[in-house]
Design an enzyme around this catalytic site. Structure first.
Site, PDB file in Angstrom:
ATOM      1  N   ILE A 201       0.880  -1.183   0.000  1.00 47.35           N
ATOM      2  CA  ILE A 201       0.000   0.000   0.000  1.00 47.35           C
ATOM      3  C   ILE A 201       0.909   1.222   0.000  1.00 47.35           C
ATOM      4  O   ILE A 201       1.763   1.338   0.874  1.00 47.35           O
ATOM      5  CB  ILE A 201      -0.863   0.046   1.299  1.00 47.35           C
ATOM      6  N   HIS A 202       0.787   2.093  -0.989  1.00 44.88           N
ATOM      7  CA  HIS A 202       1.594   3.310  -0.929  1.00 44.88           C
ATOM      8  C   HIS A 202       0.948   4.541  -1.564  1.00 44.88           C
ATOM      9  O   HIS A 202       1.483   5.633  -1.463  1.00 44.88           O
ATOM     10  CB  HIS A 202       2.970   3.081  -1.580  1.00 44.88           C
ATOM     11  N   ARG A 203      -0.205   4.390  -2.246  1.00 45.44           N
ATOM     12  CA  ARG A 203      -0.820   5.559  -2.910  1.00 45.44           C
ATOM     13  C   ARG A 203      -1.233   6.597  -1.894  1.00 45.44           C
ATOM     14  O   ARG A 203      -1.837   6.257  -0.865  1.00 45.44           O
ATOM     15  CB  ARG A 203      -2.089   5.149  -3.657  1.00 45.44           C
ATOM     16  N   ARG A 234       6.825   5.515   2.402  1.00 40.79           N
ATOM     17  CA  ARG A 234       5.690   6.440   2.576  1.00 40.79           C
ATOM     18  C   ARG A 234       4.670   5.872   3.562  1.00 40.79           C
ATOM     19  O   ARG A 234       4.156   6.588   4.418  1.00 40.79           O
ATOM     20  CB  ARG A 234       5.015   6.675   1.223  1.00 40.79           C
TER      21      ARG A 234
END
Ligand code: UD1
Length: 351
Positions: A201-203, A234
């Site tokens: 998950i990084h958006r 992030r």
């Protein structure tokens, strides 16, 4: 012919690998790294694992707000393009490094080729969507991965600059899959073959809103097998900032891994849970079911063929969706058969 490839972020290194190989002996190929990604496991590891030549220059720009980061790249790349005087600047995908390089080149009247042109999410909240649209409209040659991408270019009046070359990520994925086929799993958490899921998950839309991130992690925590979360910096930074514990329930936290280890981990997993563009497609190519935490995807073929399910709000349903029965086998090849880099270089050198 001198071609300057500009890359900066993890997914671009993967795309650069087959292109750099296909360029050998056919053109003088220079590589500029903007430094957008700089951790060893986000950058250097990809160059060594995938046999990519060292960049000729690294701007070392690093992280920053969009304008700040993109502006610094623009200034740095302008100088590099002037100094190296390439015939073409080749840009990859949809990151801030992509749009900065395209803009720097077009202002200097140097021709721009965009690899992975024509993808659209139609979601104007995504920085990648601005980057793709602006890059496609600035570029002279649009190297498209799929027919759907070609259709989007036509809708925007860009058909004459488009060439369907296939998807270079298929090239590198198939080659890596065959190389790691017999290698043991090298994840930092102990898991059994077929008895775990791989998650990333990084958006910004998923990481930056604490309530949304909390709900996503809570949903993953209830999945019935270990969920190995390969945590992008992030994600770690924002989870820490908002006091969200990532390794709860089924979630097993891991550092990001290199490309061969990722391919191996996905290949042996029961499924993938992600918001990454590339990973959705890699899961499909390895015939592993994917659950995508986004309202839409650029890779619509994965959904249409039944291998990808989008989840945008009902995170409590994640366990049920992630653990669904995989669809029947398919031999559909919407992303080509592994010869896209050669086709892209042919198109570039004959344009
Ligand atoms: C970028 C791309 C995204 C791509 C992703 C792959 C843009 C707008 N986004 O997002 O399309 O899917 O790369 O990973 O270009 N950080 C580190 N070390 C690193 C890199 C990043 O600590 O080596 C941290 C920094 O705190 C930084 C944050 O991660 O602020 C985000 O990095 P950034 O390059 O701005 O965007 P990504 O989220 O990685």
């Amino acid at each position: 012919m001198r071609v300057l490839s500009v890359v900066g972020a993890r997914p671009q290194f993967v795309k650069l690998a087959p292109i750099a190989r296909a360029m050998r002996g056919r053109a003088e190929h220079l590589i500029a790294h903007t430094g957008q990604h700089y951790d060893h496991n986000m950058s250097g590891a990809f160059f060594s694992d995938l046999g990519i030549p060292e960049p000729d220059v690294n701007l070392g720009i690093g992280s920053g707000k969009h304008g700040e980061q993109t502006g610094a790249m623009l200034a740095g790349l302008e100088k590099i393009i002037e100094d190296t005087a390439p015939d073409w600047v080749l840009v990859y995908g949809d990151t801030n490094s992509t749009v900065a390089a395209a803009l720097a080149a077009v202002k200097l009247h140097v021709r721009v080729a965009h690899l992975e042109a024509g993808l659209r999410s139609f979601n104007r909240r995504m920085p990648e969507e601005h980057n793709r649209v602006l890059t496609d409209h600035a570029a002279d040659l649009l190297l498209a991965p799929t027919q759907v991408a070609m259709d989007h270019l036509a809708t925007e009046g860009l058909a004459a600059r488009g060439v369907l070359v296939g998807d270079v990520m298929t090239d590198v994925l198939f080659e890596t899959r065959d190389k790691v086929a017999a290698a043991p799993l090298s994840l930092s958490v102990p898991v059994e073959d077929g008895e775990y899921y791989v998650a990333t998950i990084h958006r910004p839309d998923n990481t930056d809103d604490p309530e949304r991130l909390r709900a996503i992690v809570a949903g993953m925590a209830k999945v019935g097998k270990p969920v190995v979360l390969l945590a992008h910096p992030r994600l770690r930074h924002l989870a820490e900032k908002h006091g969200i514990t990532l390794d709860q329930g089924s979630v097993e936290l891991s550092e990001p891994v290199g490309y061969p280890d990722l391919v191996n981990a996905v290949q042996h997993s029961a499924g993938v849970l992600t918001d990454s563009g590339g990973l959705q497609k890699e899961a499909f190519l390895l015939r592993v079911p994917c659950t995508t935490i986004r309202p839409e995807t650029e890779w619509v073929e994965t959904v249409e063929l039944g291998w990808n399910v989008l989840v945008n709000t009902d995170f409590a349903a994640l366990p049920e969706i992630v653990e669904r029965t995989p669809p029947p086998p398919t031999d559909a090849a919407p992303y080509g058969t592994g010869t896209a880099a050669q086709a892209a270089v042919d198109a570039l050198l004959s344009a």
